[in-house]
Scaffold this active site. Sequence first.
Site, PDB file in Angstrom:
ATOM      1  N   GLU A   1       0.835  -1.210   0.000  1.00 53.98           N
ATOM      2  CA  GLU A   1       0.000   0.000   0.000  1.00 53.98           C
ATOM      3  C   GLU A   1       0.868   1.258   0.000  1.00 53.98           C
ATOM      4  OE1 GLU A   1      -4.358  -1.301   1.594  1.00 53.98           O
ATOM      5  OE2 GLU A   1      -3.030  -0.406   3.090  1.00 53.98           O
TER       6      GLU A   1
ATOM      7  N   GLU B   1      -6.106  -6.711  -2.052  1.00 51.35           N
ATOM      8  CA  GLU B   1      -6.814  -6.851  -0.779  1.00 51.35           C
ATOM      9  C   GLU B   1      -8.277  -6.504  -0.996  1.00 51.35           C
ATOM     10  OE1 GLU B   1      -5.138  -4.680   2.502  1.00 51.35           O
ATOM     11  OE2 GLU B   1      -3.070  -5.143   1.928  1.00 51.35           O
TER      12      GLU B   1
END
Length: 372
Positions: free
Chosen positions: A144, A247
Amino acid sequence: MLEYVKGMDVSSLDEIEQLGAKFYDKGQQGDLLDILKSYGTNYIRIRLWNDPKSPEGKPYGAGNTDTEVALRLAKRVKAAGLKLLLDFHYSDCWADPGKQRMPKAWVGYSVPELEKAVYDFTKETMERFVAEGAAPEMVQVGNELSNGLMWPVGQVPNYDNIALFVSAGIKAVKEVTPEAKIMLHLDNGGNNALYREWFDNYTAKGTEDFDIIGLSYYPFWHGSLQDLENNMNDISVRYGKDLIIAEVSMGHTTEDYASYEKLEPHERKGMATKPELCAKVPFPMTKEGQCDFMKAFLASVEQVPENKGRGFFYWEPAWLPVAGSGWATWEAIEYMQEKGPCGNEWANQALFDYDGNALPALEVIKDYKPQA
């Protein structure tokens, strides 16, 4: 073409099993990886932290996935006949848009020293996995990365350093496993402006190419499925890369699980999906709602142009609320400069109920037939 990924992130598995977690399918107890494989899973994602313990040796929790733990899990993945995505965080604990803490051992390094540290750590880790028969088929260089990595040196808008560090990791992966697919991963999959800014900068400055853009998409945080589709449709063409939702998750209940965690109220954080967040999602957080969300989500990934939507990783589908396992320990909180309390935030978004029974959404995943 990249095979379609039906993936699961089970990074907490080693820890929760040690704490007594058990898994069941249709009433029969079984090994988690075998159960997931029976529902069509072909990839497992494992996060890797550099040194997830305090200077005094106290663990940071959430699976404590240092090299030894990650390798132990990776060997199980291979033994189960599944493929592996190894997710380098380049931190000693959680790395996400809100925190990208530098590994303790690297604090004070210069930019060239950090570049070398990323390269060396990545290469040594990959060599170890290869030597022990657990070579990853896919590797994430950073987790991320929306706001950069290894703050403050690699924090947005310092894209020169971001590109330098990410390229060092990619270079190391390519040298050890040239056949492995390389993913660069941001959060907030419905935010097209974020992806354009980040990848425009990386592709202008990065010296090492990659294969896959990874996106996080949580419907209670990251906009509508239409927002996700719009972003995927743009970036798949703009950058010419395959896309994987690295995700994703959706709740199956709003029932509390305090009795499972066995923590005092002031010690537990509770569900990430507070009622005001649940209200943002056009699917109820029920078993049926979880199924309906997965059907709609899979259809969104499928419509990406040129068949570039190549699958997903469901995030922590097996993180049961067993006593002793939480998102962080107090030592981790101190390292991350975060606020407590701790406990499990995710148990109601798993693909197993609180007692470890497989949920119907796994059937949706099993039955889904992606485009060739």
